[in-house]
Scaffold this active site. Structure first.
Site, PDB file in Angstrom:
ATOM      1  N   GLN A  71      15.712  56.408  38.424  1.00  0.00           N
ATOM      2  CA  GLN A  71      15.884  56.905  37.320  1.00  0.00           C
ATOM      3  C   GLN A  71      15.049  55.968  36.179  1.00  0.00           C
ATOM      4  OE1 GLN A  71      20.523  56.972  37.802  1.00  0.00           O
ATOM      5  NE2 GLN A  71      19.924  57.390  35.692  1.00  0.00           N
ATOM      6  N   HIS A  72      14.867  56.620  34.859  1.00  0.00           N
ATOM      7  CA  HIS A  72      14.376  55.745  33.870  1.00  0.00           C
ATOM      8  C   HIS A  72      12.897  55.533  33.711  1.00  0.00           C
ATOM      9  CE1 HIS A  72      18.807  54.735  33.143  1.00  0.00           C
ATOM     10  NE2 HIS A  72      18.773  54.193  34.362  1.00  0.00           N
ATOM     11  N   ASP A 221      18.121  59.633  41.146  1.00  0.00           N
ATOM     12  CA  ASP A 221      18.609  59.352  42.703  1.00  0.00           C
ATOM     13  C   ASP A 221      20.003  58.977  42.739  1.00  0.00           C
ATOM     14  OD1 ASP A 221      18.612  56.763  41.406  1.00  0.00           O
ATOM     15  OD2 ASP A 221      17.233  55.885  42.906  1.00  0.00           O
TER      16      ASP A 221
HETATM   17  O1  LIG Z   1      18.643  52.463  37.195  1.00  0.00           O
HETATM   18  C1  LIG Z   1      19.065  52.953  37.831  1.00  0.00           C
HETATM   19  C2  LIG Z   1      20.510  53.599  37.469  1.00  0.00           C
HETATM   20  O2  LIG Z   1      20.467  53.387  36.243  1.00  0.00           O
HETATM   21  C3  LIG Z   1      18.802  52.826  39.371  1.00  0.00           C
HETATM   22  O3  LIG Z   1      19.796  52.919  40.331  1.00  0.00           O
HETATM   23  C4  LIG Z   1      17.541  53.500  39.605  1.00  0.00           C
HETATM   24  O4  LIG Z   1      17.694  54.809  39.722  1.00  0.00           O
HETATM   25  C5  LIG Z   1      16.892  52.855  40.905  1.00  0.00           C
HETATM   26  O5  LIG Z   1      17.590  53.356  42.099  1.00  0.00           O
HETATM   27  P1  LIG Z   1      17.322  52.625  43.612  1.00  0.00           P
HETATM   28  O6  LIG Z   1      15.663  52.629  43.779  1.00  0.00           O
HETATM   29  O7  LIG Z   1      17.853  51.263  43.547  1.00  0.00           O
HETATM   30  O8  LIG Z   1      17.968  53.908  44.470  1.00  0.00           O
END
Ligand SMILES: O=C(CO)[C@@H](O)[C@H](O)COP(=O)(O)O
Ligand SMILES: Nc1ncnc2c1ncn2[C@@H]1O[C@H](COP(=O)(O)OP(=O)(O)O)[C@@H](O)[C@H]1O
Length: 459
Positions: A71-72, A221
């Site tokens: 995300q983000h 994700d």
């Molecule tokens: O920033 C967040 C949720 O807000 C993280 O969960 C990212 O989405 C990255 O996820 P992973 O690579 O750890 O699965």
């Protein structure tokens, strides 16, 4: 057999699964690493997707594809569609100051929570745009459109500039409650409003690949993992990937003015209140490196030490922290004595410290009214036997571990099958083999962690 594919383009790697659209049985899978670092050239995600696809035996026979991704991340594109600078990722904390400024300028945390369901910290895209405007004005000026990692990959697959509710809710300029962008907040951050991807409905298709496969809306994700697990109200997922996340499914939008819980939307048309830490599986990678051991050995060592590691506490803020919001924090070890200066104590303290951060997250979800009937443990570090066995002592309730699998990629495949079917709800693929881990709660571990948590040095 109709096949669908799901992609998980997460922080450390890209994973592809190919599954039977009817049953969800995974028939092939592949993966490829991403480059390290907290900024990344989006082209590297596309390359990794190509390599993971190849490792999964190609997608020529697949009827539909869904892409879930970290995300983000801020992907800025020029007028001609070129990427303006490497994407700043969710775990890049350089925009922490920008986050503080934006929160103040808009009138405080409660106003943000009310406007977009979350109080922005450095992870949120909106703060990265403010950082860009202030620190790289030329790149900011060349930015004609902004999107997220999964939007970028969907665009590369289909040529369509689209996103979904789940991922849009992590930008800080889209409201899960109203389902609309907040151009005023983008303007506040960047000084103007660039083009944004169209937000698709949960079962809507983004388009087709050149070879004709349907591409679903895609999502973030964590929203993908929720789909992959078939998460229902009362289920709380604890994901131990690069990030640690604790989230549940909700019928109502959530807005936590304290900023601990992010009030995200999910990929089914509902909501996904979520707490995220910057430090999860990599804390165990660091422990393994420190101990000169592999993950199996770290697990064995941890289980050979007593609960609470005789008072040794590891506060795991190795990458700074997001929840609590301490972007400049460093990790620390407390309670070292001759008796606790052993590899076993350190291994146990690392696992307990990582889990205590997430147990605090679970408390924050509960404070927002979440119901907890079941806790489900997923993500890379959930492979560790010690993590599975120690988790119930920290969470104070049994922990269920689904069979080892790629739940984000499988969730993206669920979404692909859903877009293909045109049904009202996503398919529910049966998952046998949940393992239950039970142990007595040891509240003293969290009490001692809470004592140590605030004694930190900044970078
Ligand atoms: O920033 C967040 C949720 O807000 C993280 O969960 C990212 O989405 C990255 O996820 P992973 O690579 O750890 O699965
Ligand atoms: N048995 C294990 N014990 C602890 N950590 C593990 C184990 N297997 C994998 N990991 C860690 O899990 C992480 C990858 O998890 P994953 O959920 O795929 O992350 P992401 O989705 O953020 O890329 C890596 O840091 C890896 O070292």
């Amino acid at each position: 057999m109709t096949l669908v594919a799901g992609v998980d383009s997460s922080t450390q790697s890209c994973k592809v699964v190919v599954a039977d659209a009817e049953t969800g049985a995974v028939v092939r899978a592949g993966q490829a690493p991403h480059p390290d670092g907290t900024e990344a050239d989006p082209a590297a995600w596309w390359d990794a997707l190509g390599r993971a696809t190849e490792a999964a035996g190609g997608l020529d026979d697949v009827a539909a594809i869904g892409v879930a991704a970290q995300q983000h991340g801020m992907v800025c594109r020029s007028e001609t569609g070129e990427v303006v600078r490497p994407a700043l990722l969710w775990n890049d904390t350089r925009s922490a100051g920008a986050a503080g400024d934006l929160v103040e300028e808009f009138g405080g945390p409660a106003k943000w929570a009310d406007a977009v369901g979350s109080v922005p910290v450095a992870s949120f895209t909106v703060t990265k745009l403010r950082w860009l405007a202030r620190n790289e004005p030329e790149a900011a000026a060349r930015t004609a459109s902004v999107c997220l990692p999964h939007d970028y990959l969907t665009w590369r697959l289909t040529g369509e500039f689209v996103t979904d509710r789940g991922d849009a809710s992590g930008t800080g300029y889209w409201s899960p409650a109203t389902g609309e962008y907040r151009p005023d907040l983008l303007e506040l951050a960047l000084g103007r409003v660039p083009e944004l991807p169209r937000v698709l409905g949960p079962a809507e298709a983004a388009g087709r690949t050149p070879s004709g496969a349907l591409v679903s809306a895609g999502t973030g994700d964590n929203m993908g993992a929720a789909l992959g697990l078939g998460l229902r109200p009362g289920d709380v997922a604890v994901s131990l990937g690069t990030s640690g996340t604790v989230f549940t499914s909700a019928e109502q939008a959530c807005a936590d003015p304290a900023g601990d819980v992010a009030g995200f939307a999910d990929a089914t048309g509902r909501f996904l209140p979520l707490v995220c830490t910057l430090n999860a599986a990599r804390v165990l990678d660091a422990a393994a490196a420190l101990l000169g051991a592999d993950h199996q050995e770290v697990s064995r060592l941890a289980l050979s030490a007593p609960p609470g590691a005789d008072g040794l506490v590891l506060v795991p803020y190795l990458e700074g922290e997001r929840t609590p919001n301490r972007p400049d924090a460093t990790g620390s070890v407390h309670g070292l004595r001759l008796a606790t200066s052993t590899p076993a104590h350190l291994a146990r303290a690392a696992i307990e410290g990582m889990l205590c951060g997430l147990a605090d997250g679970l408390d924050a979800l509960l404070a927002q009214g979440a119901r907890v009937d079941r806790v489900l443990l997923i993500g890379g570090a959930a492979r560790s036997e010690a993590v599975r066995r120690i988790a119930p002592t920290i969470f104070g309730r049994p922990v269920l571990v689904p069979p080892t699998g790629e739940y984000v990629a499988e969730g993206a495949a669920v979404q692909a099958a859903w877009a293909l079917s045109g049904a009202a709800e996503p398919p529910r693929w049966e998952r046998a083999g949940l393992e239950t881990y039970e142990a007595d709660a040891v509240p003293a571990i969290r009490e001692r962690y809470a004592e140590a948590r605030d004694h930190i040095l900044s970078r």
